[in-house]
Design a protein around this motif. Structure first.
Motif, PDB file in Angstrom:
ATOM      1  N   GLN A  72       0.875  -1.156  -0.219  1.00 31.63           N
ATOM      2  CA  GLN A  72      -0.008  -0.049   0.049  1.00 31.63           C
ATOM      3  C   GLN A  72       0.850   1.068  -0.004  1.00 31.63           C
ATOM      4  O   GLN A  72       2.067   1.409   0.608  1.00 31.63           O
ATOM      5  CB  GLN A  72      -0.721   0.109   1.335  1.00 31.63           C
ATOM      6  N   THR A  73       0.364   2.447  -0.481  1.00 30.31           N
ATOM      7  CA  THR A  73       1.097   3.602  -0.280  1.00 30.31           C
ATOM      8  C   THR A  73       0.523   4.150   0.942  1.00 30.31           C
ATOM      9  O   THR A  73      -0.564   3.554   1.466  1.00 30.31           O
ATOM     10  CB  THR A  73       0.529   4.634  -1.540  1.00 30.31           C
ATOM     11  N   ARG A  78      -3.988   5.049   4.539  1.00 29.41           N
ATOM     12  CA  ARG A  78      -4.911   6.247   5.518  1.00 29.41           C
ATOM     13  C   ARG A  78      -6.348   5.862   5.192  1.00 29.41           C
ATOM     14  O   ARG A  78      -6.935   5.901   6.015  1.00 29.41           O
ATOM     15  CB  ARG A  78      -4.277   7.488   5.311  1.00 29.41           C
ATOM     16  N   GLN A  79      -6.684   5.807   4.039  1.00 29.53           N
ATOM     17  CA  GLN A  79      -7.962   5.844   3.516  1.00 29.53           C
ATOM     18  C   GLN A  79      -8.621   4.592   4.058  1.00 29.53           C
ATOM     19  O   GLN A  79      -9.723   4.561   4.436  1.00 29.53           O
ATOM     20  CB  GLN A  79      -8.161   6.008   1.861  1.00 29.53           C
ATOM     21  N   VAL A  87      -9.885   7.044  13.475  1.00 28.80           N
ATOM     22  CA  VAL A  87     -10.021   8.284  13.256  1.00 28.80           C
ATOM     23  C   VAL A  87      -8.742   8.883  12.439  1.00 28.80           C
ATOM     24  O   VAL A  87      -7.668   8.328  12.695  1.00 28.80           O
ATOM     25  CB  VAL A  87     -10.177   9.256  14.625  1.00 28.80           C
ATOM     26  N   PRO A  88      -8.491   9.927  11.862  1.00 27.91           N
ATOM     27  CA  PRO A  88      -7.424  10.404  11.143  1.00 27.91           C
ATOM     28  C   PRO A  88      -6.282  10.639  11.654  1.00 27.91           C
ATOM     29  O   PRO A  88      -5.205  10.176  11.416  1.00 27.91           O
ATOM     30  CB  PRO A  88      -8.039  11.719  10.443  1.00 27.91           C
ATOM     31  N   VAL A  95       0.551   5.310   9.888  1.00 29.32           N
ATOM     32  CA  VAL A  95       1.235   5.644   8.609  1.00 29.32           C
ATOM     33  C   VAL A  95       2.510   5.907   8.982  1.00 29.32           C
ATOM     34  O   VAL A  95       3.761   5.703   8.340  1.00 29.32           O
ATOM     35  CB  VAL A  95       0.452   6.501   7.750  1.00 29.32           C
ATOM     36  N   GLU A  96       2.643   6.958   9.586  1.00 30.30           N
ATOM     37  CA  GLU A  96       4.020   7.458   9.977  1.00 30.30           C
ATOM     38  C   GLU A  96       5.234   6.444  10.618  1.00 30.30           C
ATOM     39  O   GLU A  96       6.053   6.407  10.044  1.00 30.30           O
ATOM     40  CB  GLU A  96       3.782   8.724  10.895  1.00 30.30           C
ATOM     41  N   ARG A  97       4.390   5.777  11.358  1.00 28.10           N
ATOM     42  CA  ARG A  97       5.305   4.863  12.206  1.00 28.10           C
ATOM     43  C   ARG A  97       5.824   3.838  11.223  1.00 28.10           C
ATOM     44  O   ARG A  97       7.017   3.201  10.977  1.00 28.10           O
ATOM     45  CB  ARG A  97       4.546   4.017  13.285  1.00 28.10           C
TER      46      ARG A  97
END
Length: 209
Positions: A72-73, A78-79, A87-88, A95-97
């Motif tokens: 995944q990108t 995220r989506q 939650v966002p 994603v950052e981790r």
């Protein structure tokens, strides 16, 4: 502050509306950890922060499960996490981790798509659309699109025209030109590349044995 106007369960998710407008879908498990009721006065930002803290560990595990099934990108992941009721802020943290741990690499993902596409008779606009559909960041897209210069695109368009022309060869020249041009445009080529490739095709130079 806002007022909770409705709370309803939908397929394991809790949909929350504030002041009559749908606001958030959150997993039932995490809603139970941070419960609210109809009519409550709510600070939306503070509530989202509380949910993100409650979801952090589960969100990261969910992200790993998604990656186990397919690459995944960061944007795609995220989506999908948000769709699952995270939650966002929780999704962003996961994603950052994963990016820090090199389990997600948007730049490398974009490079793979670009290199594969550059070896095919495909237009730059089509490649760009594909990269955007993968929710890659603009800077990653801009960098890899540099390999689709005018020389590369002219040759790729010529190859595509050669493959497509025979389908229209029996048509009157004007109609053949229009249909071939449209077919090449659908493949994502720009009109500058198309013009030269179509001229060559109609002249017959591209198909001499």
């Amino acid at each position: 502050m806002a007022h909770v106007s409705s709370i309803r369960e939908m397929r394991g998710l809790i949909e929350i509306s504030l002041d009559g407008v749908a606001w958030l879908r959150v997993r039932k498990k995490h809603f139970a950890m941070r419960p609210i009721s109809d009519g409550d006065e709510l600070d939306p930002e503070a509530y989202l922060d509380n949910l993100a803290a409650a979801q952090a560990a589960d969100c990261y595990e969910a992200a790993l499960c998604i990656l186990d099934r397919a690459a995944q990108t960061g944007g795609q992941l995220r989506q999908k996490l948000i769709f699952k009721g995270y939650v966002p802020a929780a999704a962003d943290a996961a994603v950052e981790r994963l990016t820090e741990n090199r389990l997600i690499d948007d730049k490398r993902f974009a490079q793979r798509i670009a290199l594969s596409s550059a070896a095919k008779p495909v237009g730059a606009y089509a490649v760009q659309r594909k990269l955007r559909a993968k929710r890659l960041p603009p800077e990653a897209i801009e960098e890899v699109m540099q390999c689709f210069d005018s020389t590369q695109q002219a040759e790729a368009c010529r190859t595509a025209a050669q493959a497509l022309y025979r389908k229209y060869a029996a048509l009157p020249p004007r109609e053949a030109r229009a249909k071939l041009s449209q077919a090449l445009a659908r493949r994502g080529f720009g009109w500058e590349s198309i013009s030269g490739a179509v001229d060559e095709a109609l002249d017959g130079d591209a198909f001499d044995d």
